[in-house]
Design an enzyme around this catalytic site. Structure first.
Site, PDB file in Angstrom:
ATOM      1  NE  ARG A 163      20.955  50.700  12.118  1.00  0.00           N
ATOM      2  CZ  ARG A 163      20.930  49.507  12.703  1.00  0.00           C
ATOM      3  NH1 ARG A 163      21.878  49.172  13.578  1.00  0.00           N
ATOM      4  NH2 ARG A 163      19.975  48.653  12.431  1.00  0.00           N
ATOM      5  CE  LYS A 175      15.466  45.801   3.173  1.00  0.00           C
ATOM      6  NZ  LYS A 175      15.747  45.283   4.525  1.00  0.00           N
TER       7      LYS A 175
END
Ligand code: BES
Ligand code: MN
Ligand code: ZN
Length: 502
Positions: free
Chosen positions: A351, A277
């Protein structure tokens, strides 16, 4: 802070501050506000007349009594517009006046019951909301820095009728249990990732278990390997912290096979991994275990409230870090249910760990399933910071969760799950891939999770926008919000009630 009920006349209470209220637009106050106004020789109505006190929602007006009343301060809490008033506003009002009075160095305060006679708001609901709003609004994270203001030690809720006391006391008990569970979740989320590791999460789960007599299990790397949890293990590969799969079970209905499953994303720090990120704001990614914290403390609260129902929390916990051993874009992982996943972005790690946790929950026979996850920035873009995104494969269950949120004030908005978007999760070389394109990112993430719930009724709540607050307002303070705890508890209570009715 202690919260007690006493019978009496608010104007005569000895305390640092007493609290009455005013709706917006009301010129001539009634009830307790009128009685206090009279004791102050009309000071409140004259301030209303001059436009100084408006009754706007969240407004907290202070009048120093200078010996006219036993209390040092009279507080007029603005309730906002009468037609907009509801139980959640009561929580907000309580949070606001408590914080204001703490700043004024109050140790003991007394309040009337706000809104108990307004519309269809019941006595219990109003009492619970005051207790909850006060405890939530006064929360601060004090482990590493002394708080700016000293705590309010005692809040009295003043009623006129003695026969109401037992009802109020039990409502305070419930409000307190739920608020303290929420505050514990907030503590866990506010803790930095150098302390709140997966092992520490397991420690806290163990403490909750021993405190409330819950069944506790923790699985490590080897157990995960044996169970085939390749997706969770894949995310954990980059970190030196051992991953944990934690379960906490409350058995309130020994005669039933049915067990509700609560799952929470437990990424104790999300750097993005190799798909790293941007560094700006990355510190906020310590909150990526907010779902895990919420399901853990919710089960703790449920154990205290003892509904006749079984609930198991399942928490996959790991860090998501880059390193020489880290998961790479292009890698293929195999989840516990046998499905293969091509990893396009290592930053879509939530996920992945939930794929194994959901497969595990299905295998354990848990049903229905509710998962809570800080899953996608896209959800925050779509709904902002007030609404969590809600997805589900069973409209009855979706409706039940939405009904619970109406009572708790935790706003959620149902999002669609169109079949057509499944296209985005298709991989050339594996059963699925872990990211879609830029469009509908919260939805494609939910569709990915759906691959791992088989045909079990399931609701997914994306709390990426709601888990952390940049500002303080009502019963929300800066930092972790503890979102989800109150709704999960409410859902368990209402499920138990509806089972009893059958
Ligand atoms: N934990 C983040 C989601 C998030 C973003 C939570 C902002 C709170 C605030 C999640 O793991 C993530 O990184 N998601 C990616 C998914 C993308 C790579 C498909 C995102 O939202 O950018
Ligand atoms: Mn991520
Ligand atoms: Zn994440």
């Amino acid at each position: 802070m202690e919260i007690k009920v006493i019978v009496g006349d608010i104007a005569q209470i000895e305390a640092d501050a007493i609290v009455v209220n005013l709706f917006e637009g009301v010129e001539q106050p009634g009830g307790a506000t009128a009685a206090v106004d009279k004791a102050l020789s009309g000071a409140i109505s004259s301030l209303i007349g001059r436009g100084e006190i408006k009754g706007k929602f969240g407004e907290v007006s202070i009048i120093h009594t200078l010996g006219k009343l036993p209390a040092r301060i009279v507080t007029i809490a603005g309730l906002g517009k009468r037609q907009d008033f509801n139980v959640d506003k009561i929580r907000g009002v309580a949070g606001e006046f408590c914080r204001a009075l703490r700043k004024l160095n109050c140790r003991k305060i007394a309040t009337i019951l706000h809104g108990a006679s307004i519309g269809d708001i019941e006595l219990e609901a109003s009492t619970e909301a005051i207790a909850e709003g006060a405890l939530l609004g006064l929360y601060n994270f004090t482990k590493y820095k002394k708080p700016e203001y000293e705590d309010i030690e005692e809040m009295l809720i003043v009623v006129r009728e003695r026969e109401k006391v037992p009802i109020l006391e039990s409502a305070i008990g419930k409000g307190k249990t739920v608020a303290l569970a929420t505050n514990l979740a907030r503590d866990m989320v506010n803790e930095p990732a150098n302390y709140m590791t997966p092992s520490q999460m397991a420690e806290i789960a163990k403490e909750i278990a021993s405190k409330y007599n819950l069944e506790f299990k923790v699985f490590g790397r080897e157990d995960m390997e044996a169970m085939g949890m390749g997706a969770l293990l894949g995310v954990a590969k980059g970190s030196n912290q051992p991953p944990k799969l934690i379960t906490l079970s409350y058995k309130g209905d020994k005669h039933s096979e049915k067990t509700l499953g609560f799952l929470g994303k437990g990424i104790t720090f999300d750097s993005g991994g190799i798909s790293i990120k941007a560094s700006e704001g990355m510190d906020e990614m310590k909150d990526d275990m907010a779902g895990a914290a919420a399901v853990m403390t919710a089960v703790g609260a449920i154990a205290q409230l003892k509904p006749k129902i079984n609930v198991t929390a399942v928490i996959p916990a790991t860090e998501n870090l880059p390193s020489g051993t880290a998961l790479k874009p292009g890698d293929v992982l195999k989840a516990m249910n046998g499905k293969t996943i091509e990893v396009i972005s290592t930053d879509a790690e939530g996920r992945l760990i939930l794929a194994d946790a959901l497969s595990y929950a299905v295998k354990q026979g848990l049903s229905p399933l509710i998962d809570l996850a800080t899953l996608t920035g896209a959800c925050r873009v779509a709904l902002g910071t007030l609404y969590s995104g809600l997805f589900g494969n069973d409209q009855d269950l979706v409706n039940k969760v939405l009904e619970a949120t109406e009572r708790t004030g935790e706003r959620m908005w149902q999002m669609p799950m169109p079949e057509e978007y499944k296209e985005q999760n298709k991989s050339e070389i594996a059963n699925v891939k872990n990211t879609g394109n830029r469009h509908g990112g919260a939805i494609t993430a939910a569709l990915f999770l759906a691959e791992f719930v088989a045909n079990i009724p399931w609701v997914h709540i994306d709390i990426a926008g709601t888990a952390f607050s940049a500002k303080e307002s009502g019963y929300i303070v800066k930092g972790a919000t503890g979102v989800g705890v109150r709704t999960l508890v409410e859902l368990a209570l209402s499920e138990a009630k509806s089972q009893e009715a059958i």
